[in-house]
Design a protein around this motif. Sequence first.
Motif, PDB file in Angstrom:
ATOM      1  N   ARG A 118     -10.848  -8.864  -1.454  1.00 25.16           N
ATOM      2  CA  ARG A 118     -10.355  -7.580  -1.935  1.00 25.16           C
ATOM      3  C   ARG A 118      -9.981  -6.743  -0.712  1.00 25.16           C
ATOM      4  NH1 ARG A 118     -14.844  -5.074  -3.065  1.00 25.16           N
ATOM      5  NH2 ARG A 118     -15.222  -6.145  -5.037  1.00 25.16           N
ATOM      6  N   ILE A 119      -8.715  -6.325  -0.661  1.00 25.94           N
ATOM      7  CA  ILE A 119      -8.214  -5.538   0.469  1.00 25.94           C
ATOM      8  C   ILE A 119      -7.972  -4.115  -0.013  1.00 25.94           C
ATOM      9  CG2 ILE A 119      -6.518  -5.449   2.332  1.00 25.94           C
ATOM     10  CD1 ILE A 119      -7.968  -8.148   2.129  1.00 25.94           C
ATOM     11  N   SER A 120      -8.486  -3.150   0.719  1.00 21.05           N
ATOM     12  CA  SER A 120      -8.329  -1.750   0.311  1.00 21.05           C
ATOM     13  C   SER A 120      -8.110  -0.858   1.523  1.00 21.05           C
ATOM     14  CB  SER A 120      -9.554  -1.276  -0.481  1.00 21.05           C
ATOM     15  OG  SER A 120     -10.733  -1.472   0.272  1.00 21.05           O
ATOM     16  N   ARG A 121      -7.696   0.380   1.256  1.00 21.36           N
ATOM     17  CA  ARG A 121      -7.460   1.346   2.329  1.00 21.36           C
ATOM     18  C   ARG A 121      -8.769   1.801   2.956  1.00 21.36           C
ATOM     19  NH1 ARG A 121      -3.844   3.812  -1.542  1.00 21.36           N
ATOM     20  NH2 ARG A 121      -1.656   3.601  -0.942  1.00 21.36           N
ATOM     21  N   ARG A 122      -8.693   2.050   4.244  1.00 17.10           N
ATOM     22  CA  ARG A 122      -9.824   2.625   4.966  1.00 17.10           C
ATOM     23  C   ARG A 122      -9.474   4.017   5.459  1.00 17.10           C
ATOM     24  NH1 ARG A 122     -11.880  -1.590   9.085  1.00 17.10           N
ATOM     25  NH2 ARG A 122     -10.111  -0.807  10.283  1.00 17.10           N
ATOM     26  N   GLN A 123      -8.183   4.391   5.371  1.00 14.30           N
ATOM     27  CA  GLN A 123      -7.709   5.693   5.812  1.00 14.30           C
ATOM     28  C   GLN A 123      -6.432   6.015   5.049  1.00 14.30           C
ATOM     29  OE1 GLN A 123      -7.191   4.206   9.911  1.00 14.30           O
ATOM     30  NE2 GLN A 123      -5.094   4.922   9.802  1.00 14.30           N
ATOM     31  N   PRO A 124      -6.003   7.284   5.023  1.00 16.88           N
ATOM     32  CA  PRO A 124      -4.787   7.635   4.283  1.00 16.88           C
ATOM     33  C   PRO A 124      -3.589   6.819   4.745  1.00 16.88           C
ATOM     34  CG  PRO A 124      -5.975   9.599   4.957  1.00 16.88           C
ATOM     35  CD  PRO A 124      -6.634   8.439   5.648  1.00 16.88           C
ATOM     36  N   PHE A 182       0.805  -1.220   0.000  1.00 13.47           N
ATOM     37  CA  PHE A 182       0.000   0.000   0.000  1.00 13.47           C
ATOM     38  C   PHE A 182       0.841   1.274   0.000  1.00 13.47           C
ATOM     39  CE2 PHE A 182      -3.220  -3.113   1.001  1.00 13.47           C
ATOM     40  CZ  PHE A 182      -4.291  -2.642   0.241  1.00 13.47           C
ATOM     41  N   LEU A 183       2.118   1.153   0.287  1.00 12.02           N
ATOM     42  CA  LEU A 183       3.020   2.288   0.106  1.00 12.02           C
ATOM     43  C   LEU A 183       3.095   2.667  -1.369  1.00 12.02           C
ATOM     44  CD1 LEU A 183       5.244   4.226   1.185  1.00 12.02           C
ATOM     45  CD2 LEU A 183       6.882   2.384   0.753  1.00 12.02           C
ATOM     46  N   HIS A 184       3.044   1.651  -2.237  1.00 14.47           N
ATOM     47  CA  HIS A 184       3.162   1.867  -3.679  1.00 14.47           C
ATOM     48  C   HIS A 184       1.812   1.923  -4.395  1.00 14.47           C
ATOM     49  CE1 HIS A 184       7.501   1.318  -3.534  1.00 14.47           C
ATOM     50  NE2 HIS A 184       7.329   0.221  -2.842  1.00 14.47           N
ATOM     51  N   GLY A 210      -7.381   4.420  -4.513  1.00 14.71           N
ATOM     52  CA  GLY A 210      -8.452   3.618  -5.113  1.00 14.71           C
ATOM     53  C   GLY A 210      -8.028   2.222  -5.533  1.00 14.71           C
ATOM     54  N   GLY A 211      -6.749   1.905  -5.367  1.00 14.79           N
ATOM     55  CA  GLY A 211      -6.268   0.587  -5.774  1.00 14.79           C
ATOM     56  C   GLY A 211      -6.601  -0.486  -4.753  1.00 14.79           C
TER      57      GLY A 211
END
Length: 203
Positions: free
Chosen positions: A188-194, A139-141, A145-146
């Motif tokens: 599917r794993i995604s961000r929940r915060q910045p 998630f650093l890269h 929305g990815g």
Amino acid sequence: MTSICAYSDSLNFFRSWLSDPLRVASVTPSSRSLARLITREIDPRHGPVLELGPGTGVFTRALIERGVREQDLVLVESGPDFAAVLKDRFPASTILAIDAARLADGRPEISAGIGAAVSGLPLLSMPTRKVIAILSGIFLHMRTGGHLYQFTYGPRCPIPRPLLDRLGLRARHVGGTIRNFPPASVYRISRRQPFAAMRRTGD
């Protein structure tokens, strides 16, 4: 893929599993059914696409069939035997022969950001610290929305809810297939915060 090639891949997987069962979670390559499931939400707009633990390239081939250009694929494979197979089969792709836990060290090959990631890594057999390093690196890269697509043979998401919360991530079940040995599910794993907040909680 010819029957001879499929037999060779199965043999390679079995040998690799015998030598390191914690690194190679299955004795056989993933099925085409699982490959279609884990890649079905990815298209050329997501390039570059990161793939972790591609093995002999079953998911890699499915990504190309989805329209992702071979040169937009970054394959992270720590096994030298599998890395050699990937270099022969996907010469236009970028192959990183490193442990996926080192992604956060800084990778110029994906410095512009990835649009999606596909993982065949056996997260359930890894120490929590290593899983954190892998997810943080992905998630650093990852562009805004990815998503990361992770499959598992278990009955639930391979990333426990407390760890998802700690890293500011969320998981959604995409689907499952019984036409795989063993039967598998995809999340599917995604961000929940910045990510800035995620990085602080992961330190």
